[in-house]
Design a protein around this motif. Structure first.
Motif, short mmCIF file in Angstrom:
data_model
loop_
_atom_site.label_atom_id
_atom_site.label_comp_id
_atom_site.label_asym_id
_atom_site.label_seq_id
_atom_site.Cartn_x
_atom_site.Cartn_y
_atom_site.Cartn_z
N MET A 1 0.73 -1.27 0.14
CA MET A 1 0.00 0.01 -0.18
C MET A 1 0.80 1.27 -0.02
SD MET A 1 -3.00 1.12 2.74
CE MET A 1 -4.01 -0.35 2.06
N THR A 2 0.69 2.21 -0.93
CA THR A 2 1.40 3.48 -0.98
C THR A 2 0.92 4.29 -0.07
OG1 THR A 2 -0.07 4.46 -2.52
CG2 THR A 2 1.69 2.97 -3.68
N PHE A 3 1.75 5.31 0.30
CA PHE A 3 1.30 6.26 1.18
C PHE A 3 -0.04 7.21 0.68
CE2 PHE A 3 1.71 10.99 2.90
CZ PHE A 3 1.77 10.44 4.22
N CYS A 4 -0.26 7.41 -0.55
CA CYS A 4 -1.49 7.80 -0.88
C CYS A 4 -2.54 6.87 -0.74
CB CYS A 4 -1.49 8.44 -2.29
SG CYS A 4 -0.44 9.81 -2.40
N ASP A 5 -2.30 5.57 -0.96
CA ASP A 5 -3.47 4.51 -0.52
C ASP A 5 -3.81 4.61 0.84
OD1 ASP A 5 -3.41 3.54 -3.21
OD2 ASP A 5 -1.99 2.20 -2.65
N GLU A 6 -2.77 4.87 1.93
CA GLU A 6 -2.79 5.14 3.18
C GLU A 6 -3.85 6.35 3.50
OE1 GLU A 6 0.34 4.93 5.65
OE2 GLU A 6 1.23 3.32 4.53
N LEU A 7 -3.53 7.32 2.84
CA LEU A 7 -4.23 8.48 3.07
C LEU A 7 -5.64 8.59 2.72
CD1 LEU A 7 -1.64 11.29 1.87
CD2 LEU A 7 -2.21 10.76 4.19
N ARG A 8 -5.98 7.66 1.36
CA ARG A 8 -7.18 7.94 1.10
C ARG A 8 -8.06 6.97 1.98
NH1 ARG A 8 -11.58 7.49 0.01
NH2 ARG A 8 -12.76 7.51 -2.03
N LYS A 9 -7.48 5.76 2.56
CA LYS A 9 -8.30 4.91 3.01
C LYS A 9 -8.56 5.48 4.40
CE LYS A 9 -7.80 0.21 5.38
NZ LYS A 9 -7.13 -0.95 5.24
N GLU A 10 -7.65 6.25 5.10
CA GLU A 10 -7.78 6.56 6.50
C GLU A 10 -8.93 7.92 6.44
OE1 GLU A 10 -4.01 7.42 8.17
OE2 GLU A 10 -3.43 5.36 8.03
N THR A 11 -8.89 8.54 5.45
CA THR A 11 -10.07 9.81 5.29
C THR A 11 -11.26 9.36 4.56
OG1 THR A 11 -8.55 10.74 3.21
CG2 THR A 11 -7.89 11.40 5.50
N ASP A 12 -11.36 8.21 4.23
CA ASP A 12 -12.50 7.81 3.26
C ASP A 12 -14.07 8.45 4.02
OD1 ASP A 12 -13.75 6.16 1.31
OD2 ASP A 12 -14.76 4.97 2.60
N ILE A 13 -14.03 8.67 5.42
CA ILE A 13 -15.31 8.96 5.81
C ILE A 13 -15.56 10.35 5.12
CG2 ILE A 13 -14.30 9.97 7.93
CD1 ILE A 13 -16.87 9.32 9.33
N TYR A 14 -14.52 11.10 5.10
CA TYR A 14 -14.90 12.79 4.50
C TYR A 14 -15.14 12.36 3.03
CZ TYR A 14 -12.43 13.66 9.03
OH TYR A 14 -11.97 13.86 10.13
N TRP A 15 -14.36 11.49 2.35
CA TRP A 15 -14.63 11.23 0.73
C TRP A 15 -16.06 10.99 0.67
CZ3 TRP A 15 -10.58 11.85 -2.77
CH2 TRP A 15 -9.27 12.31 -2.55
N GLU A 16 -16.66 9.96 1.19
CA GLU A 16 -17.99 9.51 1.06
C GLU A 16 -18.82 10.53 1.76
OE1 GLU A 16 -19.30 6.79 -0.12
OE2 GLU A 16 -17.23 5.99 -0.62
N GLY A 17 -18.52 11.22 2.59
CA GLY A 17 -19.47 12.43 3.11
C GLY A 17 -19.52 13.45 1.78
N SER A 18 -18.61 13.53 1.21
CA SER A 18 -18.65 14.46 -0.03
C SER A 18 -19.56 14.12 -1.00
CB SER A 18 -17.10 14.98 -0.73
OG SER A 18 -16.54 15.53 0.56
N PHE A 19 -19.16 12.55 -1.38
CA PHE A 19 -19.85 12.04 -2.73
C PHE A 19 -21.44 12.04 -2.08
CE2 PHE A 19 -16.21 8.85 -2.98
CZ PHE A 19 -15.65 9.81 -3.78
N GLN A 20 -22.05 11.97 -1.18
CA GLN A 20 -23.25 11.97 -0.51
C GLN A 20 -23.93 13.28 -0.18
OE1 GLN A 20 -24.73 9.27 -1.58
NE2 GLN A 20 -23.00 8.27 -2.13
N HIS A 21 -23.02 14.00 0.03
CA HIS A 21 -23.63 15.58 0.43
C HIS A 21 -24.72 16.06 -0.39
CE1 HIS A 21 -23.90 19.56 1.89
NE2 HIS A 21 -23.23 19.24 3.16
N PRO A 22 -25.84 16.59 0.20
CA PRO A 22 -26.87 17.07 -0.81
C PRO A 22 -26.35 17.89 -1.84
CG PRO A 22 -27.18 17.86 1.67
CD PRO A 22 -26.14 16.82 1.51
#
Length: 224
Positions: A1-22
């Motif tokens: 797992m690359t560093f960016c893979d780690e970053l993306r995984k550890e912050t997924d709650i914010y990304w999913e929150g953005s995808f689903q934000h009204p």
């Protein structure tokens, strides 16, 4: 797992929150009010103006000519291309230069910008980059997530197309490689700082949608 893979995984709650934000979903399905989109674009223009300045400050801390050229080119691109796009959108939205000038930056925009300035002034170029990277990376993922959406509103269709095109994908792949290279040369202590800056920016990205959705201002809820 690359560093960016780690970053993306550890912050997924914010990304999913953005995808689903009204606000974001409203762009994708065409239900977002134009008034809220106009508010967002005005705040985003303010944000991008300072994003370009953060890039310029980061350029001053670069150690190689190639790195310096990248940051200065990106600052120029943001200033000329992104802001010019905003200007064309403002014409469609009938937003005057006077209205932009008189618009007050919202708390969410100020907080995000101050976070990036803090990273670039108090740290090195890698720390600045960690604070700046979530913005374009998230927009790419949103563009790809909703690339098949049919909002039926030209402004929203153009917005999705801009952030899902192949050139933008290539730009983000370059930035991912840069972030992984910074991480490869970093100590464990520096890696923790990079992750913290990145995570904070992911949080502020999510808050930016909420800011636009509520048309946030400086009047506290308790006194409205």
């Amino acid at each position: 797992m690359t560093f960016c893979d780690e970053l993306r995984k550890e912050t997924d709650i914010y990304w999913e929150g953005s995808f689903q934000h009204p606000f974001v979903k409203g762009i994708a399905d065409g239900t977002l009010s134009i008034d809220k989109f106009k508010y967002y674009m005005i705040q985003d223009a303010f944000y991008l103006k300072h994003y370009a300045k953060v890039l310029a400050f980061a350029a001053a801390k670069c150690e190689t000519p190639e790195e310096f050229a990248y940051y200065t080119d990106m600052a120029k691109f943001i200033t000329e291309a992104e802001l010019e796009l905003h200007h064309s959108v403002f014409l469609e939205l009938n937003v005057t230069p006077e209205e932009i000038e008189q618009s007050e930056p919202a708390p969410g925009a100020i907080n995000y910008i101050n976070h990036m300035y803090s990273a670039v002034h108090n740290g090195d170029v890698a720390e600045a980059f960690a604070a700046m990277m979530p913005c374009p990376w998230l927009y790419l993922e949103i563009g790809l997530y909703y690339k098949d959406a049919k909002p039926g509103v030209k402004l929203y269709e153009d917005w999705i197309a801009m952030y899902s095109n192949e050139d933008f994908q290539a730009t983000i792949q370059t930035q991912i490689s840069m972030m992984n290279a910074y991480a490869a040369a970093a100590s464990p202590e520096k890696l923790a700082i990079l992750k913290s800056h990145f995570k904070n920016s992911c949080y502020y990205e999510l808050q930016f949608w909420e800011m636009a959705w509520t048309k946030e201002n400086w009047v506290p809820e308790t006194v409205r």
